[in-house]
Design a protein around this motif. Sequence first.
Motif, PDB file in Angstrom:
ATOM      1  N   LEU A 238      27.368   8.573  12.838  1.00 32.30           N
ATOM      2  CA  LEU A 238      26.505   9.719  12.552  1.00 32.30           C
ATOM      3  C   LEU A 238      27.246  11.046  12.720  1.00 32.30           C
ATOM      4  N   GLY A 239      28.367  11.002  13.424  1.00 36.35           N
ATOM      5  CA  GLY A 239      29.163  12.211  13.584  1.00 36.35           C
ATOM      6  C   GLY A 239      30.022  12.503  12.373  1.00 36.35           C
ATOM      7  N   LYS A 240      30.081  11.538  11.452  1.00 40.37           N
ATOM      8  CA  LYS A 240      30.929  11.686  10.268  1.00 40.37           C
ATOM      9  C   LYS A 240      30.120  11.851   8.985  1.00 40.37           C
ATOM     10  N   VAL A 241      28.809  11.980   9.136  1.00 40.98           N
ATOM     11  CA  VAL A 241      27.945  12.137   7.964  1.00 40.98           C
ATOM     12  C   VAL A 241      28.196  13.491   7.300  1.00 40.98           C
ATOM     13  N   ASN A 242      28.294  13.477   5.979  1.00 43.52           N
ATOM     14  CA  ASN A 242      28.431  14.726   5.220  1.00 43.52           C
ATOM     15  C   ASN A 242      27.054  15.381   5.144  1.00 43.52           C
ATOM     16  N   ARG A 243      26.888  16.458   5.877  1.00 44.59           N
ATOM     17  CA  ARG A 243      25.564  17.059   6.009  1.00 44.59           C
ATOM     18  C   ARG A 243      25.245  18.080   4.919  1.00 44.59           C
ATOM     19  N   THR A 244      26.223  18.393   4.088  1.00 39.15           N
ATOM     20  CA  THR A 244      26.050  19.493   3.133  1.00 39.15           C
ATOM     21  C   THR A 244      24.979  19.221   2.079  1.00 39.15           C
ATOM     22  N   GLU A 245      24.720  17.943   1.792  1.00 36.32           N
ATOM     23  CA  GLU A 245      23.757  17.641   0.738  1.00 36.32           C
ATOM     24  C   GLU A 245      22.472  17.007   1.272  1.00 36.32           C
ATOM     25  N   LEU A 246      22.313  16.981   2.572  1.00 35.88           N
ATOM     26  CA  LEU A 246      21.119  16.360   3.148  1.00 35.88           C
ATOM     27  C   LEU A 246      19.899  17.262   2.975  1.00 35.88           C
ATOM     28  N   GLY A 247      18.799  16.654   2.535  1.00 39.72           N
ATOM     29  CA  GLY A 247      17.571  17.414   2.336  1.00 39.72           C
ATOM     30  C   GLY A 247      17.048  18.025   3.616  1.00 39.72           C
ATOM     31  N   SER A 248      17.258  17.348   4.738  1.00 39.03           N
ATOM     32  CA  SER A 248      16.750  17.862   6.012  1.00 39.03           C
ATOM     33  C   SER A 248      17.368  19.216   6.343  1.00 39.03           C
TER      34      SER A 248
END
Length: 279
Positions: A238-248
């Motif tokens: 979860l520390g490596k998730v690409n957060r740039t496109e997450l809807g949240s």
Amino acid sequence: MSNLALQVKDDIVAKIKNDQLVLPTLPEIALQVQEIAEDAATTIPQLTKIIAQDPAMTARIIKVTNSPLIRTSSPVTDLNTAISRLGIDFTSNLCVGLAMEQMFQATHDIIDKRMRSCWSRAMEVAATCQVLARHYTRLQPDQALLAGLIHQIGMLPILSYAEDNADLLHDSISLDLVLEKLHPSLGSYILRSWDFQPDLALVPKEYLNLKHTADSADYTDLVQVATLQSYAGSDHPLGKVNRTELGSFQRLGLAADEEVTQLEALSEEMEATQNALGM
């Protein structure tokens, strides 16, 4: 998934379907507060009378009231004044959430350590949710706090099951797999059995769903963002998730190129909130 993990998973699922799985129950103080808070006619003295039966809870509520989380103009020393400052809804959600801490304990050292670690993360996530709700949404901060505290409640019956299953108890890999697979849906199942409102009951099941959708920011978004933030910089997946496109993140208005800076700017407030929740 190992044979043991599959066997345990199937056994727990079967127990759920047959209504045989022993689910955790809310502590008595939480049940009483939850019941009285649902009555629109409830008064502050009535709520004070119930919470005052629990000296430890009384002390924690007063502590929260005197913390930077609330920013009172003068120190509060009694429960009635504390509830007056917090309000009935905030106090009841805080009480229900904090009362759950006593559920995250076990007699076996291995399970007790896991439960306490789970509660520690819940406190961290809850503090972040509360701060994010205040700064980035129109959601209720007290509900956001509660959402963070209950998001891993589904781990409790699995860990209790492991405490009575020697093979699973000493097979941490299989236990981790079972927890990962079952705790989200089991958590929502528990919250529905406790009559939690639907948007909170949905949180455990959805907070790890990176494709979660909503018309506007919801409590699941808050818990997802807070959870990912808690793992930031670690080797955890979860520390490596690409957060740039997450809807949240998008629904909270956390810009893809600025979200790290935005969250770091609130880190002191998040830490103060977490400290206020502890003893």
